[in-house]
Design an enzyme around this catalytic site. Structure first.
Site, PDB file in Angstrom:
ATOM      1  N   HIS A 193      55.024  38.382  41.712  1.00  0.00           N
ATOM      2  CA  HIS A 193      54.024  39.404  41.481  1.00  0.00           C
ATOM      3  C   HIS A 193      53.220  39.517  43.176  1.00  0.00           C
ATOM      4  O   HIS A 193      52.747  37.803  42.822  1.00  0.00           O
ATOM      5  CB  HIS A 193      52.910  38.199  40.738  1.00  0.00           C
ATOM      6  CG  HIS A 193      53.669  38.521  39.395  1.00  0.00           C
ATOM      7  ND1 HIS A 193      54.342  38.012  38.715  1.00  0.00           N
ATOM      8  CD2 HIS A 193      53.788  40.271  37.830  1.00  0.00           C
ATOM      9  CE1 HIS A 193      54.665  38.188  37.547  1.00  0.00           C
ATOM     10  NE2 HIS A 193      54.033  39.402  37.059  1.00  0.00           N
TER      11      HIS A 193
ATOM     12  N   HIS B  15      53.082  45.078  41.649  1.00  0.00           N
ATOM     13  CA  HIS B  15      52.220  44.373  41.196  1.00  0.00           C
ATOM     14  C   HIS B  15      53.146  43.612  40.407  1.00  0.00           C
ATOM     15  O   HIS B  15      53.541  42.007  41.286  1.00  0.00           O
ATOM     16  CB  HIS B  15      52.127  45.071  39.266  1.00  0.00           C
ATOM     17  CG  HIS B  15      51.438  43.693  38.443  1.00  0.00           C
ATOM     18  ND1 HIS B  15      50.477  43.190  38.658  1.00  0.00           N
ATOM     19  CD2 HIS B  15      51.941  43.416  37.828  1.00  0.00           C
ATOM     20  CE1 HIS B  15      50.048  42.331  37.171  1.00  0.00           C
ATOM     21  NE2 HIS B  15      51.165  42.537  36.603  1.00  0.00           N
TER      22      HIS B  15
ATOM     23  N   GLU C 206      35.844  31.000  18.797  1.00  0.00           N
ATOM     24  CA  GLU C 206      36.203  29.477  18.609  1.00  0.00           C
ATOM     25  C   GLU C 206      36.949  28.965  19.296  1.00  0.00           C
ATOM     26  O   GLU C 206      36.954  28.493  19.993  1.00  0.00           O
ATOM     27  CB  GLU C 206      37.177  30.110  17.417  1.00  0.00           C
ATOM     28  CG  GLU C 206      35.881  29.853  16.291  1.00  0.00           C
ATOM     29  CD  GLU C 206      35.470  30.488  15.444  1.00  0.00           C
ATOM     30  OE1 GLU C 206      34.620  31.021  14.879  1.00  0.00           O
ATOM     31  OE2 GLU C 206      35.426  31.811  16.559  1.00  0.00           O
TER      32      GLU C 206
ATOM     33  N   HIS D 152      39.514  32.705   4.025  1.00  0.00           N
ATOM     34  CA  HIS D 152      38.963  30.952   4.206  1.00  0.00           C
ATOM     35  C   HIS D 152      40.268  30.310   3.852  1.00  0.00           C
ATOM     36  O   HIS D 152      40.084  29.459   4.421  1.00  0.00           O
ATOM     37  CB  HIS D 152      38.292  30.912   3.850  1.00  0.00           C
ATOM     38  CG  HIS D 152      36.735  31.405   5.124  1.00  0.00           C
ATOM     39  ND1 HIS D 152      36.912  33.076   5.046  1.00  0.00           N
ATOM     40  CD2 HIS D 152      35.615  31.274   5.977  1.00  0.00           C
ATOM     41  CE1 HIS D 152      35.874  33.416   5.655  1.00  0.00           C
ATOM     42  NE2 HIS D 152      35.011  32.804   6.031  1.00  0.00           N
TER      43      HIS D 152
END
Length: 662
Positions: free
Chosen positions: A34, A265, A412, A474
């Site tokens: 890149h 890119h 998280e 859960h």
């Protein structure tokens, strides 16, 4: 097509062009890579390193060095070019020529531990900026403990459009703004280009407004105007808030026919475009050749870092806090912790508490945090459920970083990345909690913990259908298998308070492996009522209860199901069937044992695995014809005892299966 600004001939311009030349030559030689980001951000990076960053290539781990994170990790040649030019002894031109080749230090994305001067592994976009937040937090926390004389440095980040699109970036910038991490400066490569094309294809977000809303100091500059960039960095350093500098750049700057487009890119420029770029930049030197005056300019930046490091070492020598800092930076005192945990285990075996292993973890933390002065706890808004805060811990708050407990909020993923940054920074050992099922939210950062060999501890409670009424959303039936599949990750699922203490001892002293502690919500009896000094969990799996006579069946279980295995063994014994019970708290450690040891533990008799999770990943323990009592579907919402009966994870079911196998 964007029109290139006139090229000046100052030394700093030529220093930037050296980055561009090395980037396009290395990518061309590798036939992959890149070049666009390194060429576009070369001016910004040159100003940053030539005028501000204090690092010393002769001592790449100097504790008070500035941290630089290339969050847009695909632009790795910018990092390698700078490190080569500054004189890191492991980044000779042979490594630049070997870009992206097997065995080279110049991997396609920067990899921590592969080369000096690489502070963290980046590549998964958004991880770098989020890890840098942890580094900046660690700097402030250590500064609160040791003062400006010993801890006083900056964390700089180069981030791209992709980094800021990734969801983790929101968690990171929100947390950093709230915590007022003023030593964090993000330089955004605002080039308006992604792989697919212009950013207008996929986003309309006003990033500057987003950062400002999160409490950041925000500026915008022409990323090719070096004096404007320098002034913006000066202003950022003077502001108490974390700072974003939006650097408007031209991707692939210097390549006259490809700059400003997505074509530059992620692909080599090609020989003809490289020739045109050399002419446009006034760079007349052959590939991989750097003139001496340019090298001298970069070495002056390194010399400034050397001077700063020597001044710091002089202050350290005189500081009354020197020994405490060295202790914080050193490995944990494993011998002292072993003695404390051994004594604690002896009390547990006598007292035989019946507690959830999440509570047993909190109890063990009283010992661990009492022995290790540099642990940093935290939770993603589940402190009372994860039981991650031991007595005497103090919250880290905006402007007061003297505490040792971090409230990460419902973030998280951001928590896991920040903990990576705290651990990478050095001086602190982080652990953080959430529910086991939410490992899926944290997984990309957990994967980097494993890839980098960073000993972060993930305290993950509510580990099975045993959490009960919250239901299948859960209940992490597949999560243990997925985490066990991750290389260099230890997953501990302790059966009682004794195994939990042993797991914490191993996790807290691990030098290069992260740990997951999968802990129960429901109370579990102490099964290890006979004390042994040895850390049995360190064996991965061991015989908890041997059969009376020749084994007819071996029951292998983890965590909350070890109690079920013991009850099943009692039922079988009443029928005259000789069953052994094996507790297997850590598959990874058992896999490290020699073949003879594994054979002695598992035996030749038929085996039954017992775990309130899916069977996948149990091949270490079970042969194809062995049985498994566990889950094959998602769970349900009900009290835990009802769920265990409903899904057939009971002592009676295990005993029935054993009778069928014998």
């Amino acid at each position: 097509m964007n029109t290139q600004a006139p090229i000046s001939v100052t030394l700093e311009d030529r220093m930037a062009n050296a980055i561009r030349a090395l980037a396009m030559d290395a990518v061309q030689a590798a036939n992959s890579g890149h070049p666009g980001a390194p060429m576009g951000m070369a001016d910004v990076a040159t100003v940053l390193f030539s005028r501000f960053v204090n690092v010393d290539p002769a001592d790449d781990r100097w504790p008070d060095r500035d941290r630089f994170v290339m969050s847009a990790g695909h632009g790795s040649m910018l990092v390698y070019a700078i490190n080569h030019l500054m004189g890191y002894d492991d980044m000779g031109m042979d490594q630049i020529r070997a870009f992206r080749q097997l065995g080279s230090r110049t991997a396609g994305h920067p990899e921590y531990g592969h080369a000096k001067g690489v502070e963290t592994t980046t590549g998964p976009l958004g991880q770098g900026i989020s890890t840098a937040v942890g580094m900046a937090l660690a700097e402030r926390m250590l500064n609160a403990r040791f003062g400006d004389d010993l801890v006083d440095h900056w964390t700089y980040v180069i981030a791209g459009d992709g980094c800021l699109m990734e969801g983790i970036s929101h968690e990171a910038i929100d947390f950093a703004g709230h915590m007022k991490l003023g030593r964090l400066i993000v330089l955004w490569d605002d080039n308006g280009i992604t792989i697919d094309g212009g950013t207008h294809l996929s986003t309309s977000t006003d990033q500057k407004a987003r950062f400002a809303a999160a409490g950041w100091h925000v500026q915008a500059v022409d990323g090719h105007d070096k004096e404007a960039v320098a002034a913006a960095i000066e202003a950022a350093r003077a502001d108490a808030r974390p700072s974003l500098v939006a650097c408007r750049t031209i991707i692939g700057f210097g390549a006259p026919n490809k700059q400003g487009s997505h074509d530059v890119h992620g692909a080599p420029l090609g020989a003809s475009e490289i020739e045109a770029a050399r002419e446009a930049l006034g760079w007349t030197h052959p590939p991989f050749e750097i003139p001496q005056d340019v090298r001298d300019g970069w070495r002056r930046a390194a010399a400034r870092g050397r001077d700063a490091r020597e001044a710091w070492q002089a202050r350290l020598t005189k500081s009354p806090k020197a020994d405490a800092l060295r202790e914080a930076l050193a490995a944990p005192d494993a011998k002292a912790l072993d003695a404390a945990i051994t004594a604690y285990k002896h009390r547990l075996s006598q007292d035989a508490p019946k507690v959830a292993t999440r509570k047993a973890s909190e109890m063990a933390l009283e010992v661990v945090n009492g022995m290790l002065p540099n642990t940093v706890g935290g939770s993603a808004d589940l402190t009372g459920s994860n039981n991650t805060r031991s007595s005497g811990m103090k919250s880290v708050t905006p402007g007061d970083y003297s505490g040792n407990y971090v409230h990460y909020g419902v973030r998280e993923h951001g928590m896991a990345a920040a903990m990576n940054g705290i651990a990478l920074h050095g001086g602190l050992r982080p652990y953080g909690g959430t529910f086991l099922v939410f490992a899926d939210y944290a997984r990309p950062a957990m994967r980097l913990s494993s890839l980098m060999g960073v000993p972060v501890v993930y305290v993950m409670t509510h580990d099975s259908i045993g959490l009960g009424e919250d239901g299948p959303t859960h209940q992490p039936v597949e999560t243990l298998a997925s985490l066990r599949a991750m290389p260099n990750m230890r997953v501990f699922r302790p059966a009682d308070a004794v195994e939990t203490a042993e797991a914490w001892q191993l996790a807290a002293t691990s030098p290069s492996t992260p740990s997951v502690l999968a802990l129960s919500r429901q109370n579990l009896p102490t099964l290890r009522t006979r004390h042994v000094d040895a850390n049995m969990t360190a064996r991965g799996a061991y015989i908890l209860r041997e059969a009376q006579g020749t084994r007819q069946v071996t029951l292998i279980a983890t965590g909350s199901e070890v109690e079920i295995a013991c009850a099943a063994a009692d039922l079988l014994e009443a029928d005259g069937i000789r069953a052994a019970v094996v507790s297997a708290p850590c598959f990874e450690l058992f896999a490290d044992a020699d073949r003879k040891t594994r054979a002695e533990v598992l035996g030749e008799a038929p085996r039954i695995g017992i775990e309130a999770a899916v069977r996948q990943g149990w091949d270490l323990m079970l042969r194809p014809d062995d049985a498994f009592v566990g889950m094959s579907s998602f769970g349900a919402s009900a009290p835990a005892p009802d769920l265990y009966r409903n899904f057939g994870i009971t002592a009676e079911a295990v005993a029935a299966r054993a009778r069928d196998m014998i």
